[in-house]
Design a protein around this motif. Structure first.
Motif, PDB file in Angstrom:
ATOM      1  N   GLU A 120      31.106  36.265  17.625  1.00  0.00           N
ATOM      2  CA  GLU A 120      29.893  35.889  18.338  1.00  0.00           C
ATOM      3  C   GLU A 120      30.250  34.967  19.499  1.00  0.00           C
TER       4      GLU A 120
ATOM      5  N   TYR B  75      33.996  42.625  19.959  1.00  0.00           N
ATOM      6  CA  TYR B  75      34.887  43.059  18.889  1.00  0.00           C
ATOM      7  C   TYR B  75      36.291  43.119  19.469  1.00  0.00           C
TER       8      TYR B  75
ATOM      9  N   PRO C 212      34.538  41.232  14.571  1.00  0.00           N
ATOM     10  CA  PRO C 212      33.459  40.768  15.449  1.00  0.00           C
ATOM     11  C   PRO C 212      33.592  39.277  15.740  1.00  0.00           C
TER      12      PRO C 212
ATOM     13  N   MET D 163      28.114  39.392  21.606  1.00  0.00           N
ATOM     14  CA  MET D 163      29.068  39.813  20.577  1.00  0.00           C
ATOM     15  C   MET D 163      30.209  40.573  21.237  1.00  0.00           C
TER      16      MET D 163
ATOM     17  N   LYS E 270      25.256  49.899  18.782  1.00  0.00           N
ATOM     18  CA  LYS E 270      26.010  49.339  17.665  1.00  0.00           C
ATOM     19  C   LYS E 270      27.106  50.252  17.110  1.00  0.00           C
TER      20      LYS E 270
END
Length: 368
Positions: free
Chosen positions: A268, A256, A266, A254, A217
């Motif tokens: 999805e 970015y 971001p 996900m 992350k």
């Protein structure tokens, strides 16, 4: 620090500060990190001190400025060419490859080119910590030249009937490539693993997009910051299988992205929204004891050459329109890139375009 300070004196000073334990180690500036890394890349620092520099940064955790400094040194020492095209995708799968699945990402550039979006991928043959199957391995197994100089690669990108190329780190940054043996001895991931994917061997006139993958992350913010520092006008970061640029085929994902050097956002994604319904996460290793080690959930690549050949065959069949996880992987990843670059207004319409070039054989025509 003055301009007359020798590389050895600088490195001595840096190591004294960054290698004093978890509580007393101090951060160094962007300029110091750049000059220290540049001295290593020029071969001015002995192997022991170079290893201490890399290990100590890793142990105390690199700061954003230290990452940028290391990247700055790589960008300054690397060769680079401007390509006479408006937009270019710079595709950077992790340089250490994959070792749990068959990679078909080496064929993404040909598919994008068939959709009208030039793409260059870059990497090397093998490096730690994974020492997996790389783009170079797979393209070589497919009979494609992997030792282009930058002028030849630029010509391929400018040719509307080709539009894609692969360039090797050995060609555009030999000083960094010379550190492979040292990195193998270090074993663990270090700053070079993070920043080498942001090299810019080829750039477009107007807009060059970095496309790379991540797993953990913290990395989207880290990579986006580095991409802006390197001057990538656009950036797409994919949470992909084994840290690559292809998302899982069976679960929500996900990405970015940023455009025009803006803040990353971001997004999805779901494979089902693109008509992808796969029980598999990625292209599996063949059921061949000569290629794989272990069972279905813990399989690892045993023979890099055999796995590269299997990946080349699987990828080429997908380029011919053969349905399966390789085909779906190319649809998913290429659709995301086409949408990000503004070639298509939605990811779904981009997926339709990718299927058309795969089913028609137009992507396969680009591969040679």
């Amino acid at each position: 620090m003055t301009d007359t300070m020798t590389s050895q004196t600088l490195m001595h000073s840096i190591i004294q500060r960054i290698a004093t334990g978890p509580e007393l180690s101090k951060d160094i500036s962007l300029e110091e990190a750049s000059k220290g890394m540049a001295a290593i890349l020029r071969g001015e620092i002995d192997e022991v001190q170079a290893a201490i520099f890399l290990i100590a940064l890793r142990m105390k955790r690199e700061t954003d400025d230290e990452n940028k400094g290391a990247l700055d040194a790589i960008l300054n020492i690397s060769q680079s060419r401007q390509v006479e095209i408006d937009q270019l995708i710079s595709l950077a799968d992790p340089y250490d490859g994959v070792n749990r699945n068959l990679p078909v990402s080496p064929f993404i550039p040909a598919v994008l080119a068939a959709c009208g979006l030039p793409c260059v991928s870059h990497g090397l043959e093998t490096v730690g910590p994974k020492f997996g199957v790389t783009h170079r391995h797979v393209l070589q197994a497919a009979g494609i030249g992997v030792d282009l100089d930058l002028d030849s690669a630029a010509s391929r990108l400018e040719n509307p009937e080709l539009g894609w190329a692969y360039v090797d780190q050995r060609t555009f940054c030999p000083g960094l490539h010379n550190l492979i043996d040292l990195r193998q001895k270090i074993i663990k991931r270090q700053v070079l693993t993070t920043v080498e994917v942001l090299a810019k061997p080829l750039v477009a006139r107007s807009k060059t997009h970095l496309v790379t993958g991540y797993v953990h992350k913290p990395y989207p913010a880290k990579y986006a910051s580095l991409a802006r520092f390197a001057g990538f006008e656009g950036c797409l970061l994919v949470r992909g299988i084994e840290g690559g640029v292809i998302p899982s085929l069976r679960q929500q994902g996900m990405v970015y992205r940023y455009d025009d050097l803006g803040d990353e956002q971001p997004v999805e994604i779901t494979p089902e929204s693109l008509g992808i319904n796969q029980p598999l996460r990625a292209v599996p290793l063949p059921e061949d004891d000569a290629i794989r080690i272990g069972g279905d959930e813990v399989a690892r690549i045993k023979d890099i050459g055999a796995a590269a050949s299997a990946a080349a065959e699987t990828g080429m069949r997908a380029l011919h329109g053969e349905q399966g996880p390789a085909y779906d992987s190319l649809v998913y990843s290429c659709a995301l890139i086409l949408w990000h670059a503004g070639v298509c207004s939605t990811i779904a319409s981009a997926a339709d375009q990718v299927r058309q070039v795969l089913d028609s054989g137009r992507a396969h025509q680009r591969i040679r």
